[in-house]
Enzyme design. Structure first.
Site, PDB file in Angstrom:
ATOM      1  N   ARG A  83       0.866  -1.184   0.000  1.00 25.44           N
ATOM      2  CA  ARG A  83       0.000   0.000   0.000  1.00 25.44           C
ATOM      3  C   ARG A  83       0.896   1.225   0.000  1.00 25.44           C
ATOM      4  O   ARG A  83       1.722   1.399   0.889  1.00 25.44           O
ATOM      5  CB  ARG A  83      -0.908   0.011   1.227  1.00 25.44           C
ATOM      6  CG  ARG A  83      -2.143   0.921   1.066  1.00 25.44           C
ATOM      7  CD  ARG A  83      -2.915   1.072   2.367  1.00 25.44           C
ATOM      8  NE  ARG A  83      -2.096   1.787   3.318  1.00 25.44           N
ATOM      9  CZ  ARG A  83      -1.967   1.454   4.606  1.00 25.44           C
ATOM     10  NH1 ARG A  83      -2.606   0.426   5.109  1.00 25.44           N
ATOM     11  NH2 ARG A  83      -1.176   2.151   5.386  1.00 25.44           N
ATOM     12  N   GLU A 102       5.070   6.867   2.427  1.00 25.04           N
ATOM     13  CA  GLU A 102       5.882   5.642   2.445  1.00 25.04           C
ATOM     14  C   GLU A 102       5.151   4.585   1.644  1.00 25.04           C
ATOM     15  O   GLU A 102       3.984   4.758   1.282  1.00 25.04           O
ATOM     16  CB  GLU A 102       6.077   5.134   3.885  1.00 25.04           C
ATOM     17  CG  GLU A 102       4.770   4.736   4.540  1.00 25.04           C
ATOM     18  CD  GLU A 102       4.897   3.780   5.717  1.00 25.04           C
ATOM     19  OE1 GLU A 102       5.966   3.190   5.923  1.00 25.04           O
ATOM     20  OE2 GLU A 102       3.889   3.608   6.431  1.00 25.04           O
ATOM     21  N   ASN A 104       4.154   0.526   2.109  1.00 25.66           N
ATOM     22  CA  ASN A 104       4.131  -0.591   3.061  1.00 25.66           C
ATOM     23  C   ASN A 104       4.164  -1.882   2.283  1.00 25.66           C
ATOM     24  O   ASN A 104       3.254  -2.148   1.492  1.00 25.66           O
ATOM     25  CB  ASN A 104       2.841  -0.534   3.885  1.00 25.66           C
ATOM     26  CG  ASN A 104       2.703   0.779   4.624  1.00 25.66           C
ATOM     27  OD1 ASN A 104       3.304   0.986   5.661  1.00 25.66           O
ATOM     28  ND2 ASN A 104       1.925   1.702   4.063  1.00 25.66           N
ATOM     29  N   SER A 109      -2.574  -3.005   5.914  1.00 25.96           N
ATOM     30  CA  SER A 109      -3.900  -3.399   6.398  1.00 25.96           C
ATOM     31  C   SER A 109      -4.998  -2.413   6.024  1.00 25.96           C
ATOM     32  O   SER A 109      -4.774  -1.425   5.340  1.00 25.96           O
ATOM     33  CB  SER A 109      -3.844  -3.620   7.909  1.00 25.96           C
ATOM     34  OG  SER A 109      -3.333  -2.483   8.534  1.00 25.96           O
ATOM     35  N   LYS A 263      12.477   2.317   5.361  1.00 27.18           N
ATOM     36  CA  LYS A 263      12.601   3.761   5.154  1.00 27.18           C
ATOM     37  C   LYS A 263      13.944   4.098   4.506  1.00 27.18           C
ATOM     38  O   LYS A 263      14.051   5.023   3.715  1.00 27.18           O
ATOM     39  CB  LYS A 263      12.459   4.497   6.496  1.00 27.18           C
ATOM     40  CG  LYS A 263      11.206   4.119   7.309  1.00 27.18           C
ATOM     41  CD  LYS A 263      10.021   4.952   6.943  1.00 27.18           C
ATOM     42  CE  LYS A 263       8.818   4.780   7.875  1.00 27.18           C
ATOM     43  NZ  LYS A 263       8.132   3.491   7.845  1.00 27.18           N
ATOM     44  N   LYS A 322      12.771   9.900  10.790  1.00 25.36           N
ATOM     45  CA  LYS A 322      12.129   8.581  10.815  1.00 25.36           C
ATOM     46  C   LYS A 322      13.124   7.456  11.090  1.00 25.36           C
ATOM     47  O   LYS A 322      14.088   7.280  10.342  1.00 25.36           O
ATOM     48  CB  LYS A 322      11.480   8.299   9.455  1.00 25.36           C
ATOM     49  CG  LYS A 322      10.388   9.262   9.056  1.00 25.36           C
ATOM     50  CD  LYS A 322       9.682   8.737   7.822  1.00 25.36           C
ATOM     51  CE  LYS A 322       8.478   9.581   7.495  1.00 25.36           C
ATOM     52  NZ  LYS A 322       7.646   8.953   6.450  1.00 25.36           N
ATOM     53  N   GLU A 326       7.881   0.455  11.621  1.00 24.27           N
ATOM     54  CA  GLU A 326       6.567   0.521  10.999  1.00 24.27           C
ATOM     55  C   GLU A 326       5.509   0.591  12.087  1.00 24.27           C
ATOM     56  O   GLU A 326       5.795   0.362  13.253  1.00 24.27           O
ATOM     57  CB  GLU A 326       6.321  -0.754  10.164  1.00 24.27           C
ATOM     58  CG  GLU A 326       7.364  -1.028   9.101  1.00 24.27           C
ATOM     59  CD  GLU A 326       7.333  -0.003   7.991  1.00 24.27           C
ATOM     60  OE1 GLU A 326       6.255   0.533   7.702  1.00 24.27           O
ATOM     61  OE2 GLU A 326       8.396   0.293   7.434  1.00 24.27           O
ATOM     62  N   GLY A 327       4.305   0.927  11.660  1.00 26.81           N
ATOM     63  CA  GLY A 327       3.167   0.799  12.570  1.00 26.81           C
ATOM     64  C   GLY A 327       2.742   2.079  13.253  1.00 26.81           C
ATOM     65  O   GLY A 327       1.832   2.072  14.074  1.00 26.81           O
ATOM     66  N   ARG A 408      -7.490   7.593   5.190  1.00 28.15           N
ATOM     67  CA  ARG A 408      -7.471   7.693   6.655  1.00 28.15           C
ATOM     68  C   ARG A 408      -7.339   9.158   7.027  1.00 28.15           C
ATOM     69  O   ARG A 408      -6.588   9.889   6.391  1.00 28.15           O
ATOM     70  CB  ARG A 408      -6.279   6.920   7.233  1.00 28.15           C
ATOM     71  CG  ARG A 408      -6.375   5.425   7.050  1.00 28.15           C
ATOM     72  CD  ARG A 408      -5.090   4.745   7.448  1.00 28.15           C
ATOM     73  NE  ARG A 408      -3.980   5.192   6.630  1.00 28.15           N
ATOM     74  CZ  ARG A 408      -2.710   4.948   6.901  1.00 28.15           C
ATOM     75  NH1 ARG A 408      -2.371   4.269   7.972  1.00 28.15           N
ATOM     76  NH2 ARG A 408      -1.758   5.394   6.099  1.00 28.15           N
TER      77      ARG A 408
HETATM   78  P1  ADP Z   1       4.863   4.110   9.712  1.00 27.70           P
HETATM   79  O1  ADP Z   1       5.665   3.061   9.047  1.00 27.70           O
HETATM   80  O2  ADP Z   1       5.047   4.175  11.180  1.00 27.70           O
HETATM   81  O3  ADP Z   1       3.431   4.089   9.269  1.00 27.70           O
HETATM   82  P2  ADP Z   1       5.031   6.578   8.180  1.00 27.70           P
HETATM   83  O4  ADP Z   1       6.176   6.986   7.344  1.00 27.70           O
HETATM   84  O5  ADP Z   1       3.802   6.159   7.455  1.00 27.70           O
HETATM   85  O6  ADP Z   1       5.536   5.463   9.188  1.00 27.70           O
HETATM   86  O7  ADP Z   1       4.688   7.770   9.163  1.00 27.70           O
HETATM   87  C1  ADP Z   1       3.640   7.661  10.114  1.00 27.70           C
HETATM   88  C2  ADP Z   1       2.723   8.862  10.018  1.00 27.70           C
HETATM   89  O8  ADP Z   1       3.482  10.073  10.229  1.00 27.70           O
HETATM   90  C3  ADP Z   1       2.055   9.034   8.690  1.00 27.70           C
HETATM   91  O9  ADP Z   1       0.855   8.295   8.632  1.00 27.70           O
HETATM   92  C4  ADP Z   1       1.828  10.529   8.623  1.00 27.70           C
HETATM   93  O10 ADP Z   1       0.656  10.872   9.331  1.00 27.70           O
HETATM   94  C5  ADP Z   1       3.023  11.092   9.372  1.00 27.70           C
HETATM   95  N1  ADP Z   1       4.100  11.448   8.439  1.00 27.70           N
HETATM   96  C6  ADP Z   1       5.058  10.627   7.971  1.00 27.70           C
HETATM   97  N2  ADP Z   1       5.888  11.247   7.126  1.00 27.70           N
HETATM   98  C7  ADP Z   1       5.448  12.510   7.033  1.00 27.70           C
HETATM   99  C8  ADP Z   1       5.885  13.669   6.321  1.00 27.70           C
HETATM  100  N3  ADP Z   1       6.945  13.622   5.521  1.00 27.70           N
HETATM  101  N4  ADP Z   1       5.182  14.815   6.489  1.00 27.70           N
HETATM  102  C9  ADP Z   1       4.111  14.874   7.305  1.00 27.70           C
HETATM  103  N5  ADP Z   1       3.662  13.827   8.010  1.00 27.70           N
HETATM  104  C10 ADP Z   1       4.304  12.648   7.883  1.00 27.70           C
HETATM  105 MG    MG Z   2       2.600   4.580   7.526  1.00 27.05          MG
END
Ligand code: ADP
Ligand code: MG
Length: 432
Positions: A83, A102, A104, A109, A263, A322, A326-327, A408
Site C-alpha cells: 500500500r 511511504e 508498506n 492493512s 525507510k 524517521k 513501521e506501525g 485515513r
Molecule cells: P509508519 O511506518 O510508522 O506508518 P510513516 O512513514 O507512514 O511510518 O509515518 C507515520 C505517520 O506520520 C504518517 O501516517 C503521517 O501521518 C506522518 N508522516 C510521515 N511522514 C510525514 C511527512 N513527511 N510529512 C508529514 N507527516 C508525515
Molecule cells: Mg505509515
C-alpha cells in the site's frame, strides 16, 4: 473479548480527483519497482549496509535474506501486496501535490474494513438528504483485489489440497479486517488457516523438497499480518520466520520484499539515477514515480550526513525524522526532532534514521467517531493509500494491479500514527 466498531469520520473528505487518479496511475509502477528491488541483491546490500550496523531489527531480517539466498531460493512464485500512502502537500501557491509518505510492503492493512466504508458514508449522506452526493462515492473493494492476488499465487503454486496460511498476532485486534480477505478466499474454495509464529515454531516443518507443512497440511501461501516490528519476535519467532522463508511456499511478502519497504530504501530511491538503474528502459514509469517523492535525506556518517543534520537542527519544523520502524508513532517532529538529532549528530546511531521533508496538507473540518470517545469537531488531514497487488512466476509478471484505496483521516494535533495506533480513522474520498 470486546467488539467495537472501527473508527470512522462522520463525513467523507474532499480529495482532488487529479491527485486521486495520479495515485492510481503510478501504482503499477510502484509494484514493478518493489519487485525489482526485492530481486536486486547488490542494491539491498549496498543500501542497507550502514543501517544494519546500527539497527538490530533490520540486521536480523537482512541475515535471513542472505541465508535464504545462499541456500538457493526454493520459492518460484512471488506475491506482493503493498500500500503506497500519500498526503496532499499544499504548495506556496495553494496548489495541492501528491507526495508519498511511504510504501508498506508487509501487512498493509485496512483493505478489508475500507471495503465497507463507502457504504457507511453513502448512508450518512442520504440521511442528511444528500443522495446525489452519496451516489458520487466510488465503489471500492480492496478485499476482493487482495484475495484475487492470493488466489492467483495459490493456483500457480499448483497443489489443490494446499492451504493459505495467515500469520497473525498473539492478540488479534484487527481480525475483522483480515476476515474480509479470508472470506473472499473461502468463496473461491481456497482453505485458509490462521496461525501465530509460535504455532509455526511448534508445528511447522519442511519436507525434502522444502514444501511447508503445518499440522500435516501443505501450505501454498503464507500471508503475513504480523512480523513487521521487533516486538513481534522472540527467539522462537525468529526461527519460525526463517523456516517460512526457507520454504517453497509463496510468502507475501518474502523477506527481500519486506526489506524493499524500509525507510532507508525509500530514501536511497530518491537519489538521482537510482530509479533509472532499478527500472532500466522504463523512463515514463520513473518519471511518474519520481513526481510523488518528497525530499528525502541520508544521515549516513560523512560530510553529506553532517550537512543534513545541521540543516534539520536549524529548522526542525520543515522535517520529519524517521527510524526504521513501521506501525505508526515512531517519527520525530519539531522540537523533539531537534533534541534527538542534536544528541546523536556525532554518533553512528544517526544512520538508523532518515530525514524527510514535512508534508503540509490543507486541513478540513470533520467529526471523528471512535468507540468510547466523545464526539467532537476536529480540524483534520487525510492520507490516501493505494493497494497494489502483483504476482510473479519466475521472471514473468502474471498479475500487476491497483486493487483499491484507503483514506485515513486524523486530527491535526497528532503528527503521527495510523488507525491501528488509535489516531487516524477510516474515511471515504469525495472527489472534487
Ligand atoms: P509508519 O511506518 O510508522 O506508518 P510513516 O512513514 O507512514 O511510518 O509515518 C507515520 C505517520 O506520520 C504518517 O501516517 C503521517 O501521518 C506522518 N508522516 C510521515 N511522514 C510525514 C511527512 N513527511 N510529512 C508529514 N507527516 C508525515
Ligand atoms: Mg505509515
Amino acid at each position: 473479548q470486546v467488539v467495537n466498531y472501527a473508527p470512522f469520520t462522520l463525513l467523507p473528505s474532499a480529495v482532488p480527483s487529479v491527485l486521486f487518479e495520479q495515485a492510481y496511475a503510478v501504482q503499477q509502477d510502484f509494484n514493478l519497482l518493489v519487485d525489482a528491488i526485492s530481486q536486486n541483491k547488490e542494491f539491498l546490500e549496498d543500501t542497507l549496509a550502514s543501517t544494519i550496523k546500527v539497527d538490530d531489527f533490520t540486521a536480523r531480517l537482512f541475515r535471513i535474506h542472505m541465508q535464504v539466498l545462499e541456500e538457493g531460493l526454493a520459492q518460484s512464485v512471488f506475491l506482493g501486496i503493498n500500500r503506497s500512502d500519500y498526503m496532499f502537500d499544499c504548495g506556496v501557491d495553494g496548489t495541492p501535490a501528491l507526495k508519498q509518505i511511504e510504501i508498506n510492503t508487509i501487512a498493509a492493512s485496512f483493505g478489508g474494513l475500507t471495503s465497507r466504508t463507502a457504504a457507511v458514508h453513502g448512508q450518512v449522506l442520504k440521511m442528511l438528504g444528500k443522495s446525489k452526493e452519496a451516489s458520487r462515492l466510488l465503489p471500492n473493494n480492496p478485499s476482493k483485489g487482495l484475495a484475487l492476488g492470493i488466489a492467483k499465487a495459490w493456483e500457480l503454486y499448483g497443489s489443490q489440497s494446499a492451504v493459505v496460511m495467515f500469520v497473525v498476532e498473539e492478540v488479534q485486534r484487527n481480525i475483522f479486517d483480515q476476515r474480509c480477505v479470508e472470506n473472499e478466499l473461502w468463496n473461491r474454495n481456497i482453505r485458509v488457516i490462521r496461525k501465530r509464529f509460535r504455532d509455526v515454531f511448534e508445528k511447522g516443518s519442511l519436507d525434502d523438497a522444502k514444501r511447508l507443512y503445518m499440522d500435516g497440511q501443505e501450505v501454498a501461501v503464507v500471508y503475513y499480518r504480523e512480523g513487521y516490528v521487533p516486538k513481534n519476535y522472540d527467539q522462537q519467532n525468529w526461527e519460525a520466520r526463517l523456516l517460512l522463508e526457507r520454504s517453497r511456499a509463496v510468502k507475501c511478502p518474502d523477506i527481500a520484499t519486506q526489506l524493499a519497504g524500509t525507510k532507508k530504501v525509500q530514501q536511497e530511491l530518491s537519489r538521482p539515477g537510482t530509479l533509472e538503474r532499478l527500472l532500466p528502459g522504463r523512463a515514463e514509469a520513473v518519471t511518474r514515480i519520481r513526481a510523488t517523492f518528497a525530499g528525502l535525506y541520508s544521515l549516513d556518517v560523512g560530510e553529506e550526513g553532517d550537512k543534513i543534520a545541521a540543516m534539520a537542527i536549524a529548522d526542525p519544523d520543515q522535517f520529519v525524522l524517521k527510524p526504521q520502524r513501521e506501525g505508526g508513532g515512531n517519527n520525530l517532529y519539531g522540537e523533539e526532532l531537534r533534541q534527538v538529532l542534536e544528541k546523536i549528530r556525532d554518533s553512528p546511531e544517526r544512520t538508523s534514521y532518515i530525514l524527510m521533508d514535512k508534508i503540509k496538507p490543507q486541513p478540513a473540518i470533520n467529526y471523528l467517531l471512535r468507540a468510547h470517545s466523545p464526539l467532537q469537531v476536529s480540524e483534520c488531514i487525510s492520507e490516501l493509500g493505494i493497494f497494489g497487488v502483483y504476482v510473479r512466476q519466475g521472471k514473468e509478471m502474471v498479475m500487476n494491479k491497483a486493487a483499491g484505496h484507503l483514506l485515513r483521516t486524523k486530527a491535526i494535533e497528532h503528527a503521527d500514527g495510523g488507525v491501528a495506533a488509535g489516531v487516524a480513522v477510516l474515511d471515504t474520498p469525495y472527489l472534487v
